[in-house]
Scaffold this motif. Sequence first.
Motif, PDB file in Angstrom:
ATOM      1  N   ASP A  59      36.452  34.266  42.701  1.00 30.70           N
ATOM      2  CA  ASP A  59      36.716  34.526  41.226  1.00 30.70           C
ATOM      3  C   ASP A  59      36.062  33.557  40.316  1.00 30.70           C
ATOM      4  O   ASP A  59      36.137  32.615  40.353  1.00 30.70           O
ATOM      5  N   ALA A  64      34.933  39.243  40.683  1.00 28.15           N
ATOM      6  CA  ALA A  64      36.060  38.827  41.111  1.00 28.15           C
ATOM      7  C   ALA A  64      36.760  39.773  42.093  1.00 28.15           C
ATOM      8  O   ALA A  64      36.475  41.114  41.958  1.00 28.15           O
ATOM      9  N   LYS A 170      33.841  42.590  36.331  1.00 27.57           N
ATOM     10  CA  LYS A 170      34.463  41.334  35.477  1.00 27.57           C
ATOM     11  C   LYS A 170      33.395  41.223  34.482  1.00 27.57           C
ATOM     12  O   LYS A 170      33.734  40.516  33.348  1.00 27.57           O
ATOM     13  N   SER A 171      32.266  41.426  34.780  1.00 24.54           N
ATOM     14  CA  SER A 171      30.839  41.200  33.694  1.00 24.54           C
ATOM     15  C   SER A 171      30.147  42.232  33.899  1.00 24.54           C
ATOM     16  O   SER A 171      29.687  42.727  34.939  1.00 24.54           O
TER      17      SER A 171
END
Length: 203
Positions: A59, A64, A170-171
């Motif tokens: 994470d 993650a 997540k990005s």
Amino acid sequence: MAARRRTATAPVVGLALALALGVAGCADSGDDPISLPPSTPSATRTSAAPDPVRETTVDTAAVAFEVRAAGAADKGAQTETTPCARVLLALTDVTIESNSVACKPQDRSPGNGRHGMYRTAADVPPGAATEKVTTPLGEAILFTQQYFEATNSVRYWQEPVAIVTLRDPKSQDHPTLIVRADKGSLDQARLKTFVVTNLLPLG
């Protein structure tokens, strides 16, 4: 009683001498000598216990996920910024990494510690035979690359790679996970099973 002992042992000694002379005669006659098998140690050898399978949580600001595998779960993932932003997780059978889309692609064949700089599925080498599967994290495309190491001589391995396009990254700078069986620690079929069963969404 002592005389009976001498009388009883004399034939045994004679027989032993006769056998010894007979074996020597066979060797002198050109026959192959008798070879005895090596002795087996009484203690049973035991191999090292395999690494336990554990769930590792990754994470970071970039990615993650969870992975169920054997390996260095206590160390967790490492974040690198040189030469570009990367997340690396080294396990027993595979290496998992996520490379920023800003990373420069590798301009040489995989070898001598360089395993290819894959950022998205578009980086699959041209002409590579590919296979697609669905994983809990998103679609994966698999292929096998040739990897080499050269010192005094050159050795080659067939090295399977899976590029997993994350369904919910997540990005946006890290849209994939790269799962690689370094030096062919797994073949492509086993790597496919790994990404389908052992990669899990966080939580």
